[in-house]
Design an enzyme around this catalytic site. Structure first.
Site, PDB file in Angstrom:
ATOM      1  N   GLY A  13      31.389  38.794  41.414  1.00 13.03           N
ATOM      2  CA  GLY A  13      31.523  39.392  42.741  1.00 13.03           C
ATOM      3  C   GLY A  13      31.998  38.431  43.807  1.00 13.03           C
ATOM      4  CG  MET A  91      35.677  43.421  33.855  1.00 12.21           C
ATOM      5  SD  MET A  91      37.394  43.006  34.179  1.00 12.21           S
ATOM      6  CE  MET A  91      37.857  42.363  32.596  1.00 12.21           C
ATOM      7  CG  HIS A  92      35.123  51.753  32.761  1.00 11.36           C
ATOM      8  ND1 HIS A  92      34.555  52.070  31.553  1.00 11.36           N
ATOM      9  CD2 HIS A  92      35.593  52.925  33.271  1.00 11.36           C
ATOM     10  CE1 HIS A  92      34.669  53.384  31.348  1.00 11.36           C
ATOM     11  NE2 HIS A  92      35.286  53.917  32.375  1.00 11.36           N
ATOM     12  CG  ASN A 108      42.757  46.659  39.636  1.00 12.31           C
ATOM     13  OD1 ASN A 108      41.580  46.335  39.562  1.00 12.31           O
ATOM     14  ND2 ASN A 108      43.681  46.203  38.794  1.00 12.31           N
ATOM     15  CG  HIS A 110      45.926  42.293  37.012  1.00 14.87           C
ATOM     16  ND1 HIS A 110      44.929  42.294  36.057  1.00 14.87           N
ATOM     17  CD2 HIS A 110      47.046  41.876  36.376  1.00 14.87           C
ATOM     18  CE1 HIS A 110      45.437  41.890  34.903  1.00 14.87           C
ATOM     19  NE2 HIS A 110      46.716  41.638  35.073  1.00 14.87           N
TER      20      HIS A 110
HETATM   21  C1  GRF Z   1      38.792  38.123  39.024  1.00 15.30           C
HETATM   22  O1  GRF Z   1      39.707  37.164  38.529  1.00 15.30           O
HETATM   23  C2  GRF Z   1      39.361  39.479  38.819  1.00 15.30           C
HETATM   24  O2  GRF Z   1      40.728  39.600  39.127  1.00 15.30           O
HETATM   25  C3  GRF Z   1      39.128  39.616  37.337  1.00 15.30           C
HETATM   26  O3  GRF Z   1      37.834  39.100  37.118  1.00 15.30           O
HETATM   27  C4  GRF Z   1      37.542  38.211  38.172  1.00 15.30           C
HETATM   28  C5  GRF Z   1      36.415  38.809  38.938  1.00 15.30           C
HETATM   29  O4  GRF Z   1      35.920  37.850  39.754  1.00 15.30           O
HETATM   30  N1  GRF Z   1      39.214  40.975  36.912  1.00 15.30           N
HETATM   31  P1  GRF Z   1      34.685  38.210  40.734  1.00 15.30           P
HETATM   32  O5  GRF Z   1      33.738  39.085  39.960  1.00 15.30           O
HETATM   33  O6  GRF Z   1      35.267  38.926  41.920  1.00 15.30           O
HETATM   34  O7  GRF Z   1      34.120  36.866  41.074  1.00 15.30           O
END
Ligand code: GRF
Length: 196
Positions: A13, A91-92, A108, A110
């Site tokens: 987060g 992650m879904h 989103n 990425h």
């Molecule tokens: C980030 O790199 C995001 O793009 C990827 O996972 C990481 C999440 O980081 N999907 P966080 O949970 O916001 O610290």
């Protein structure tokens, strides 16, 4: 006016924290009304609680019908009168059963440039591609979420250099710092340009 934000997370987060900090600093004229995680151990839930933001733990159970999960999740979020849904380390894969409830209102983050390294482990894959000599830099983007993973219209993007001396951790740190910056910029832009 896009004032009410819902942020979906699955991990640490740190991107959620960047939004919380930007709102607190007055840089984004909006409020996060709900943080949703599909993983109970996501530290992002703790970050939300530390900022008195309501949280919802909404796990996808093995064997559960995906369409039903997505529709139920959308219903939960709609109940909070949300204007913009932000996927920040979520992650879904979300189907139209979710996305159609928020047309043009799901974005989103990425950690790769448009059309590159779609899907999971994008940071590691880019680092490996650099070692293989097939790319000279990578980047990250914020885009509208569509059913095709990581392929929606881009709202903002930034390149992230990879240095020969970089360890994977060095590159990841630089990537996350850039993510935090473009996510805040994208949300601020959408909030400020949305209809009153
Ligand atoms: C980030 O790199 C995001 O793009 C990827 O996972 C990481 C999440 O980081 N999907 P966080 O949970 O916001 O610290």
């Amino acid at each position: 006016m896009m004032k009410r934000l819902c942020v979906l997370i699955s991990g640490s987060g740190s991107n959620l924290q960047a939004l919380i900090d930007a709102i607190r600093a007055g840089a984004i004229a909006a409020e996060i009304v709900l943080v949703v995680s599909n993983r109970q151990t996501a530290y992002g839930l703790e970050r939300a609680k530390q900022s008195s933001i309501p949280t919802l733990y909404f796990p996808f159970k093995k064997g559960q019908d995906r369409q039903q999960y997505d529709a139920d999740l959308a219903e939960q979020i709609e109940g909070h009168q949300v204007d913009l849904v932000v996927l920040a380390g979520w992650m879904h894969i979300l189907s139209p059963a979710f996305l159609d409830a928020f047309p043009q209102r799901v974005i989103n983050l990425h950690p790769a440039l448009p059309g590159m390294f779609s899907g999971t482990h994008a940071i590691e894959r880019a680092y490996q591609a650099f070692q293989d000599g097939t790319i000279t830099e990578s980047g990250c983007m914020v885009h509208y979420a569509i059913p095709e993973v990581d392929m929606g219209a881009v709202i903002t993007q930034a390149t992230v250099p990879i240095l020969p001396s970089d360890t994977l951790a060095d590159f990841e740190t630089r990537m996350h710092q850039t993510e935090h910056r473009i996510l805040v910029a994208a949300v601020r832009q959408l909030v400020e340009t949305s209809q009153p």
